[in-house]
Design a protein around this motif. Structure first.
Motif, short mmCIF file in Angstrom:
data_model
loop_
_atom_site.label_atom_id
_atom_site.label_comp_id
_atom_site.label_asym_id
_atom_site.label_seq_id
_atom_site.Cartn_x
_atom_site.Cartn_y
_atom_site.Cartn_z
N GLY A 51 25.36 -2.22 -7.63
CA GLY A 51 25.97 -3.37 -8.28
C GLY A 51 25.01 -4.12 -9.19
O GLY A 51 25.36 -5.18 -9.72
N ILE A 67 34.24 -0.35 -4.65
CA ILE A 67 33.24 -1.42 -4.71
C ILE A 67 32.82 -1.69 -6.16
O ILE A 67 31.91 -2.48 -6.41
CB ILE A 67 31.99 -1.07 -3.86
CG1 ILE A 67 31.29 0.19 -4.42
CG2 ILE A 67 32.36 -0.90 -2.39
CD1 ILE A 67 29.93 0.46 -3.82
N LEU A 70 32.82 -5.33 -7.04
CA LEU A 70 32.28 -6.27 -6.05
C LEU A 70 30.89 -6.74 -6.44
O LEU A 70 30.09 -5.98 -7.02
CB LEU A 70 32.21 -5.61 -4.67
CG LEU A 70 33.52 -5.33 -3.94
CD1 LEU A 70 33.21 -4.69 -2.58
CD2 LEU A 70 34.33 -6.60 -3.76
N ARG A 75 28.73 -5.66 -1.06
CA ARG A 75 28.89 -4.20 -0.99
C ARG A 75 28.40 -3.59 0.31
O ARG A 75 28.60 -2.39 0.55
CB ARG A 75 28.18 -3.54 -2.18
CG ARG A 75 28.78 -3.94 -3.52
CD ARG A 75 28.29 -3.08 -4.67
NE ARG A 75 28.91 -3.50 -5.92
CZ ARG A 75 29.00 -2.76 -7.00
NH1 ARG A 75 28.49 -1.53 -7.01
NH2 ARG A 75 29.56 -3.21 -8.10
#
Length: 371
Positions: A51, A67, A70, A75
């Protein structure tokens, strides 16, 4: 169903495309290694899973939940960095506990978690020390402990051993393998070191220029490379890749390899003869690993097709458990892996055995595997 699924993943910075349609999947408890040369996109791919980088197209799913959109904190992923990223003013125990403290985990739970992780990583005697008092390997263990203590769904490792010396890298590789076996956690690991990839992974993704060149088990990648890049990149020493010509002989297909002096070496084709039939009379790239080219006494007795030829040895390199010999075929240097006590000398001809069961063939134009 796969635990980690990456589907059609693309990453662009303006008009520059870094990741070009990545598709990968990993079972729960698996160990995926992303390997490739610098700039191939492996760390960018890892950062998209974490991420830390947004994705342009595609999806990332963990335990059948997307995910991709996210925040990193949502996560349930822990990451171990190349630089350790330890707080220098905190003790080892403080570094390991910091994340738990920020999440409001009670002191007793933090203490129990620290002790458990310290036991797994054998760093209990270091808990009161500061990072400056630790060796590189000890710091890496602390960084791993900080990730472990969170008990995440997924672990990410970004070239964690690249700052260590050669012996320590081997020691830490064993520790990471032991950690994976004891915890059963799912791991994605980035490295440019193909030895790390081969020894740690349950699955390997070989990357080049933002594209996965081949995805499979270590044995599949090593024994059945999809193209010349994978064949050359995976293996130490690398696979010998030689220019040859497919010919029809009285007993079937042959591959002819030129020598600097003397007649060409003609070797029987033992692999997929039907695929090579269409290449008769044409040039191919003949691939053979150093361990499949050895002294006759050291050759694999289970091999179905062995061929012996005299070759002029140019260089001999004793390496303890093996002896490497360099000769020249197909206009290129060729490395043979012999027994440690093989009697061989530079400047002399020696009998070498070719295990043709292990030979592979590539198209010189497309570099794709033929057989």
């Amino acid at each position: 169903m796969a635990f980690l699924q990456i589907s059609g993943l693309r990453k662009r910075y303006g008009s520059l495309e870094i990741l070009k349609g990545i598709d990968l999947d990993l079972e729960q408890g698996g160990f995926l290694v992303l390997v490739g040369p610098s700039g191939c996109g492996k760390s960018t791919l890892l950062n998209t899973i974490a991420g830390l980088e947004s994705i342009t197209e595609g999806d990332i799913r963990v335990d059948d939940h997307s995910i991709a959109d996210l925040h990193p904190s949502k996560r349930d992923i822990a990451m171990v960095f190349q630089s350790y990223a330890l707080y220098p003013n905190m003790t080892v125990a403080g570094n390991i506990a910091f994340g738990m403290e920020m999440r409001g985990v009670p002191a007793e739970e933090r203490k129990a978690a620290i002790e458990k992780v310290a036991k797994v990583l054998q760093i209990g005697h270091l808990l009161d020390r500061k990072p400056s008092q630790l060796s590189g390997g000890q710091r890496q263990r602390v960084a791993m402990g900080r990730a472990l203590v969170r008990d995440p769904k997924l672990f990410l490792f970004d070239e964690p051993l690249s700052n260590l010396d050669a012996k320590l890298r081997v020691d830490m590789r064993i520790e990471i393998k032991r950690l994976h076996q004891s915890t059963g956690k799912t791991i994605v690991y980035v490295t440019h070191d193909q030895i790390e990839a081969m020894t740690l992974a349950t699955k390997i993704a070989v990357m080049k220029d933002g594209v996965v060149q081949q995805f499979g088990t270590p044995a599949e990648i090593y024994n059945n490379p999809a193209n010349m890049f994978v064949a050359d990149f995976m293996g130490s020493p690398a696979m010998n890749l030689l220019s040859g010509t497919i010919e029809r002989g009285s007993n079937g297909l042959l591959v002819s390899l030129d020598r600097a002096a003397g007649a060409a070496i003609k070797l029987p084709v033992a692999t997929d003869k039907q695929a090579l039939e269409a290449h008769a009379g044409r040039q191919v790239v003949f691939g053979i690993r150093p361990e499949a080219l050895t002294d006759p006494e050291g050759a694999d007795r289970n091999a179905r097709t062995l061929a012996e030829n005299d070759c002029l040895i140019e260089v001999v390199e004793p390496a303890g458990s093996d002896t490497f010999a360099v000769t020249k075929l197909g206009g290129k240097e060729v490395v043979a892996r012999l027994r440690a006590d093989a009697r061989i000398s530079a400047g002399q001809h020696a009998r070498l055995a070719f295990n043709l069961d292990k030979a592979v063939f590539f198209d010189p134009q497309t570099q794709a595997r033929i057989a």
